[in-house]
Structure formats: structure tokens, C-alpha cells
Scaffold this active site. Structure first.
Site, PDB file in Angstrom:
ATOM      1  N   HIS A 253      -3.172   4.110  -9.747  1.00  0.00           N
ATOM      2  CA  HIS A 253      -3.666   5.461  -9.514  1.00  0.00           C
ATOM      3  C   HIS A 253      -2.876   6.122  -8.401  1.00  0.00           C
ATOM      4  O   HIS A 253      -2.229   5.459  -7.584  1.00  0.00           O
ATOM      5  CB  HIS A 253      -5.148   5.429  -9.129  1.00  0.00           C
ATOM      6  CG  HIS A 253      -5.393   4.626  -7.881  1.00  0.00           C
ATOM      7  ND1 HIS A 253      -5.487   3.250  -7.890  1.00  0.00           N
ATOM      8  CD2 HIS A 253      -5.523   5.003  -6.588  1.00  0.00           C
ATOM      9  CE1 HIS A 253      -5.675   2.808  -6.657  1.00  0.00           C
ATOM     10  NE2 HIS A 253      -5.686   3.858  -5.843  1.00  0.00           N
TER      11      HIS A 253
ATOM     12  N   ASP B 294      -3.981   8.398  -5.197  1.00  0.00           N
ATOM     13  CA  ASP B 294      -5.273   8.565  -4.521  1.00  0.00           C
ATOM     14  C   ASP B 294      -5.825   9.980  -4.693  1.00  0.00           C
ATOM     15  O   ASP B 294      -5.081  10.972  -4.560  1.00  0.00           O
ATOM     16  CB  ASP B 294      -5.127   8.280  -3.018  1.00  0.00           C
ATOM     17  CG  ASP B 294      -4.822   6.813  -2.741  1.00  0.00           C
ATOM     18  OD1 ASP B 294      -5.390   5.953  -3.437  1.00  0.00           O
ATOM     19  OD2 ASP B 294      -4.021   6.544  -1.834  1.00  0.00           O
TER      20      ASP B 294
ATOM     21  N   HIS C  86      -0.221   3.432  -7.523  1.00  0.00           N
ATOM     22  CA  HIS C  86      -0.298   2.098  -6.905  1.00  0.00           C
ATOM     23  C   HIS C  86      -1.601   1.424  -7.316  1.00  0.00           C
ATOM     24  O   HIS C  86      -2.547   2.087  -7.745  1.00  0.00           O
ATOM     25  CB  HIS C  86      -0.223   2.207  -5.376  1.00  0.00           C
ATOM     26  CG  HIS C  86      -1.369   2.962  -4.773  1.00  0.00           C
ATOM     27  ND1 HIS C  86      -1.390   4.338  -4.672  1.00  0.00           N
ATOM     28  CD2 HIS C  86      -2.548   2.541  -4.256  1.00  0.00           C
ATOM     29  CE1 HIS C  86      -2.517   4.724  -4.123  1.00  0.00           C
ATOM     30  NE2 HIS C  86      -3.250   3.654  -3.853  1.00  0.00           N
TER      31      HIS C  86
ATOM     32  N   ARG D  16      -6.732   2.451   5.767  1.00  0.00           N
ATOM     33  CA  ARG D  16      -5.939   3.559   5.202  1.00  0.00           C
ATOM     34  C   ARG D  16      -6.181   4.874   5.934  1.00  0.00           C
ATOM     35  O   ARG D  16      -7.324   5.236   6.209  1.00  0.00           O
ATOM     36  CB  ARG D  16      -6.272   3.746   3.723  1.00  0.00           C
ATOM     37  CG  ARG D  16      -5.242   4.619   3.009  1.00  0.00           C
ATOM     38  CD  ARG D  16      -5.503   4.704   1.532  1.00  0.00           C
ATOM     39  NE  ARG D  16      -6.270   5.893   1.207  1.00  0.00           N
ATOM     40  CZ  ARG D  16      -6.885   6.092   0.051  1.00  0.00           C
ATOM     41  NH1 ARG D  16      -6.841   5.174  -0.893  1.00  0.00           N
ATOM     42  NH2 ARG D  16      -7.549   7.202  -0.174  1.00  0.00           N
TER      43      ARG D  16
HETATM   44  C1  SIN Z   1      -5.479   1.833  -2.122  1.00  0.00           C
HETATM   45  O1  SIN Z   1      -5.687   1.924  -3.335  1.00  0.00           O
HETATM   46  O2  SIN Z   1      -5.348   2.825  -1.402  1.00  0.00           O
HETATM   47  C2  SIN Z   1      -5.390   0.481  -1.467  1.00  0.00           C
HETATM   48  C3  SIN Z   1      -4.415  -0.443  -2.080  1.00  0.00           C
HETATM   49  C4  SIN Z   1      -4.560  -1.836  -1.558  1.00  0.00           C
HETATM   50  O3  SIN Z   1      -5.610  -2.196  -1.022  1.00  0.00           O
HETATM   51  O4  SIN Z   1      -3.608  -2.606  -1.697  1.00  0.00           O
END
Ligand code: SIN
Length: 291
Positions: free
Chosen positions: A102, A104, A253, A272
Site C-alpha cells: 500500500h 499510506d 510498501h 512512524r
Molecule cells: C507501514 O506500513 O507504514 C509500516 C511498515 C512496517 O512496519 O514495516
């Protein structure tokens, strides 16, 4: 290959991704070093900086050099810095949260420009984050498909916010926020590079504007499977104190839940910061090249 004077950049592969060395993100980065980081980010889409000892505020400050930091609409942030949130996987969990690739928050009117993700605790193996390069996903389509997609928009939906509380800790309180939806161009232009990128994902993209979900699903599925081919992407292998920076406009990602085996024995804690983006610029806004 481009040369840098203030940082060392080691590509992960030819498709995307680079490790960056010889830079300390905890301090005040001078403008020249920051410009080199930004340039490497545009070239490689996702950068990973090793051995960074960052406080929450330092992660925030570095991320904020790229733009304002926005909170997650459904995830509770840190008490001191609510815009930053943690993604915590506990031992004993199963694979259920290992979802689609996806971008974000595609359901916002202004989906994020990018994000930084800081590894606080990592399993001793696996648990990579996999990425795909959505410039390459677009550029490797036929001319006929590109022309079709250039004129399309798609509806991106958050889905039931309650689903996030199954995926992340500390989410219950925010799950009462309304579901969100935004219509975006299927192919967007990155104003920083002028390149076109595919902007769909089965995680959030429900249908093309003016079409039903049933009509849209075959093409959305094709585009997804095309985009996530291994040779169009890279994987980031984490170590504690690594910080990744990605361009959320031009890559997808997902976190790979491959460290569980039958029962997860390891904890994974990532943190994040999400950077505000622009309203996506449609591919059709680009003037056609002179014949
Ligand atoms: C995310 O989807 O922002 C996190 C990815 C992860 O935890 O590796």
C-alpha cells in the site's frame, strides 16, 4: 552513477532503494547535506540510514525537514508527540495483519508525501519491509495501457476504521473516527521529478471513477500484480536504530510477516512519522511532448 560529497549512497539494487552512510540524523543537518539526501531520495525512492541513535523529537525534526508531520487518523500517537505512532507486534501474534502492499493513507485528499520509519526493536531474522517502485510499474506498461490509465481516476477508501485496531496497538480510541474516501488520479506526476507513477493498490483502491467495483477489480488486480513483481522493487532488512525514509507518492510498501513460523517469538517495534503531501497531480496535467 551520481556522486555525493557529504553522504555515501549504496544502492540496494537497480530498481530502487539505497543505504546511506556517513550522516548523523540526530543533529542539525546543514542545507548542503540535506539537499544531497533529498536528491538521493528522489533517485532511489526509499533510503535507509543505519546506526542512528534518535530520540522521538529527533525523528520528528528530521522528518519535518520534508514537510509538516501529520497524525494518523485512526492510530493513537506517542503521548508527547501525537503525530508519531508506533507499530508494535507482540510475540504470539499471527499473520493476520500482513496485508497488501500500500501507499499510506491513500484515502486522504492529500495523501502523504512520505514517511520515516525508525526501528526500535527487531526480530533477529526476517521482518523486512518490501517496496515497489511505482514509476517502474507505470513505465513498464504498454503504451496503450498507459494512455488508458492516464485519463482515469480511482476511488480510494479507508474501509472500516475498526480494522486498524486489529492491526495496531492503541488504536481503539481513534477507531470511532469516520471512514474516509478520496478520488485520485490513477497515474500521478511527482512534481519534484516530473515523472509519472501508478497510484493504485488493492489495499485502498476500490474502483475506477464512473465504474462499479466489479467492473474495476480485474484491471486493479492486474495493476497490483504487475506493480509488486520482485524485479520492480526492493526489500529493506532492518536492524535496531535503522531509519527508513520513503516517497509515499511513488512507491508501495508492506511489512513481511515472515519471522513468525508457527508462533511469533519476537517483538517488533517500529515508529512512524508521516509527512504531509500535495493533492495528487494527474498525468493528464502534463503537456504532451511535441511531435
Ligand atoms: C507501514 O506500513 O507504514 C509500516 C511498515 C512496517 O512496519 O514495516
Amino acid at each position: 552513477m551520481k556522486t555525493y560529497n557529504h553522504i555515501r549512497v549504496k544502492p540496494i539494487n537497480g530498481a530502487m532503494g539505497a543505504e546511506v552512510f556517513d550522516v548523523d540524523l540526530s543533529g542539525d543537518l546543514d542545507d548542503v547535506t540535506f539537499a544531497e539526501i533529498r536528491s538521493a531520495w528522489h533517485d532511489h525512492l526509499v533510503l535507509i540510514f543505519r546506526d542512528q541513535n534518535l530520540t522521538d523529537q529527533q525523528q520528528y525534526d528530521f522528518s519535518a525537514r520534508f514537510g509538516p508531520i501529520i497524525p494518523h487518523p485512526y492510530v493513537k500517537g506517542l503521548p508527547e508527540i501525537p503525530e508519531i505512532f508506533q507499530i508494535i507486534r507482540e510475540p504470539g501474534e499471527n499473520f493476520s495483519w500482513d496485508g497488501y502492499y500500500h501507499s499510506d493513507l491513500m484515502f486522504l485528499e492529500r495523501p502523504p508525501l512520505g514517511a520515516t520509519l525508525y526501528a526500535k526493536e527487531c526480530p533477529p531474522y526476517g521482518a523486512d519491509t518490501a517496496f515497489c517502485n511505482m514509476y517502474l510499474a507505470y513505465e513498464t506498461l504498454s503504451d496503450g495501457m498507459k494512455t488508458l490509465l492516464d485519463g482515469l481516476e480511482a476511488v480510494n477508501e479507508s474501509g472500516n476504521p475498526q480494522k486498524y485496531s486489529n492491526k495496531y496497538q492503541s488504536m481503539e480510541e481513534l477507531a470511532k473516527n469516520d471512514a474516509m474516501s478520496a478520488t485520485h488520479p490513477v497515474v500521478r506526476i511527482n512534481p519534484d521529478t516530473g515523472r509519472k507513477a501508478l497510484f493504485t493498490s488493492l489495499a485502498f483502491t476500490k474502483r475506477f471513477k464512473g465504474m462499479t467495483e466489479k467492473e474495476s477489480l480485474p484491471l486493479l488486480t492486474f495493476l497490483y500484480e504487475h506493480a509488486i513483481q520482485a524485479h520492480l522493487g526492493c526489500r529493506l532488512a532492518w536492524q535496531p536504530h535503522s531509519l527508513a525514509l520513503w516517497d509515499n507518492r511513488v512507491c508501495l510498501h508492506h511489512a513481511v510477516a515472515d519471522y513468525f513460523g508457527e508462533v511469533a517469538k519476537h517483538r517488533r517495534v517500529m515508529q512512524r512519522a508521516t509527512i504531509e503531501g500535495e493533492v495528487p497531480i494527474p498525468a493528464r496535467a502534463q503537456a504532451p511532448k511535441a511531435a
